[in-house]
Write a protein that holds these residues in place. Structure first.
Motif, PDB file in Angstrom:
ATOM      1  N   ALA A   7       0.811  -1.233   0.000  1.00 13.69           N
ATOM      2  CA  ALA A   7       0.000   0.000   0.000  1.00 13.69           C
ATOM      3  C   ALA A   7       0.836   1.271   0.000  1.00 13.69           C
ATOM      4  O   ALA A   7       0.332   2.338  -0.328  1.00 13.69           O
ATOM      5  N   ASP A  48       4.210  -7.855   8.376  1.00 11.14           N
ATOM      6  CA  ASP A  48       5.328  -8.220   7.509  1.00 11.14           C
ATOM      7  C   ASP A  48       4.940  -9.541   6.863  1.00 11.14           C
ATOM      8  O   ASP A  48       4.659 -10.516   7.567  1.00 11.14           O
ATOM      9  N   THR A  68       3.672  -8.616  -3.620  1.00  9.58           N
ATOM     10  CA  THR A  68       4.597  -9.036  -2.558  1.00  9.58           C
ATOM     11  C   THR A  68       5.976  -8.468  -2.863  1.00  9.58           C
ATOM     12  O   THR A  68       6.334  -8.281  -4.019  1.00  9.58           O
ATOM     13  N   PRO A 130       1.958  -4.820 -15.996  1.00  6.07           N
ATOM     14  CA  PRO A 130       2.563  -3.589 -16.529  1.00  6.07           C
ATOM     15  C   PRO A 130       3.947  -3.849 -17.093  1.00  6.07           C
ATOM     16  O   PRO A 130       4.651  -4.773 -16.671  1.00  6.07           O
TER      17      PRO A 130
END
Ligand SMILES: NC(=O)c1ccc[n+]([C@@H]2O[C@H](COP(=O)([O-])OP(=O)(O)OC[C@H]3O[C@@H](n4cnc5c(N)ncnc54)[C@H](OP(=O)(O)O)[C@@H]3O)[C@@H](O)[C@H]2O)c1
Length: 282
Positions: A7, A48, A68, A130
């Motif tokens: 995030a 984590d 990740t 992407p």
């Protein structure tokens, strides 16, 4: 509720506000909420992925943005499995065009494994692939700040760089509207630019000339060791990836425009937005 991994990262920090603006409830993962500056409208949670209690983090999540660190297929298998257990209905994974092109570099191979885990976990899925990010050009910061110069390996290809905000906008669309289940989207910018063109565009945005210096691969490797202290193995990995992706980076996909109904953001727009970061260190 939508649970966003990564995030605070290049894509995630644009995705969280985009989802909130679309009216979604968001839980945002970071290892350090105190440092993270996550949009206050989101629920920031500490975790984590190496050690996290995934069932607790996923509790109440309907959809998950899967990213990740370090291209970690093992962690993606764990996240996808735990998400299925937790009743998540849709997984959206950030991958790379390297998988589309069948590249054999370690990053593309790990993403291919992660994609497979997400497709097989049970919930509906969407894969976003992407190509190279415009943000990669922040690697030019130090030499521009020090001497208004950009050193580029002479093997670097023309690239259809993509703005991370376009990736985030597509991810937000896919996470908040239906019709994207089972889809795999390759995402690039709207035009391939040579490194010289990129440097010219950046110079224009900065309002001062930049020196463009091509160098051999071995000189480029030496520079990374000398200037940035990179370990030789990481540098070899980077150049293995560059070699694999070089023939493919110019390819333009029209997916961003098809999905968002507007052209992709340009490198010129990116350069103007980020010009202040490149101020000269006297
Ligand atoms: N750069 C490109 O051109 C390109 C092209 C195609 C695909 N991609 C893919 O894009 C993805 C983005 O990668 P990036 O390297 O740019 O990273 P990033 O998303 O900018 O940053 C890494 C994110 O992972 C989080 N993170 C790091 N370690 C963590 C841990 N142990 N547990 C939980 N969260 C952790 C960080 O959060 P905190 O620090 O807040 O914990 C941060 O939000 C990669 O999968 C890459 O392969 C990149």
């Amino acid at each position: 509720m939508i649970f966003v991994l990564g995030a605070t990262g290049k894509v995630g920090r644009h995705l969280v506000p985009a989802l909130l603006d679309a009216g979604a409830e968001v839980r945002a993962l970071t290892r350090d909420p105190a440092k993270a500056r996550i949009d206050p409208r989101a629920e920031a949670v500490r975790g984590d992925l190496g050690t996290a209690d995934l069932p607790a983090l996923l509790d109440g999540a309907d959809r998950v943005f899967v990213l990740t660190p370090g291209h970690n297929a093992e962690q993606e298998v764990a996240v996808a499995g735990a998400a299925a257990q937790a009743g998540v209905t849709h997984l959206v994974k950030l991958s790379t065009t390297g998988v589309y092109f069948g590249q054999k570099d370690p990053i593309s191979v790990a993403h291919a494994e992660g994609e497979q885990a997400v497709r097989e976990a049970g919930p509906a899925w969407t894969i976003l692939r992407p190509g190279a990010f415009m943000d990669n050009r922040f690697a030019w910061l130090p030499s521009i700040q020090e001497e208004d110069a950009v050193y580029v390996p002479d093997t670097d290809p023309p690239s259809a760089l993509i703005h991370v905000r376009d990736i985030a906008a597509v991810a937000a669309l896919v996470l908040t509207t239906s019709g994207h289940e089972g889809a795999t989207y390759e995402l690039t910018g709207g035009e391939a630019l040579t490194t010289r063109q990129q440097v010219d565009i950046l110079a224009e945005a900065l309002g001062r000339p930049l020196k463009y210096v091509e160098e051999s691969e071995s000189a480029a490797k030496d520079r990374l060791i000398r200037k940035f202290g990179w370990p030789a193995q990481a540098i070899d990995g980077l150049f293995a990836l560059k070699r694999e992706s070089a023939p493919n980076e110019h390819v333009v996909f029209d997916t961003v425009e098809r999905l968002l109904g507007r052209p992709p953001l340009t490198f010129a727009a990116w350069a103007r937005e980020n010009a202040s970061a490149y101020h000269r260190h006297e």
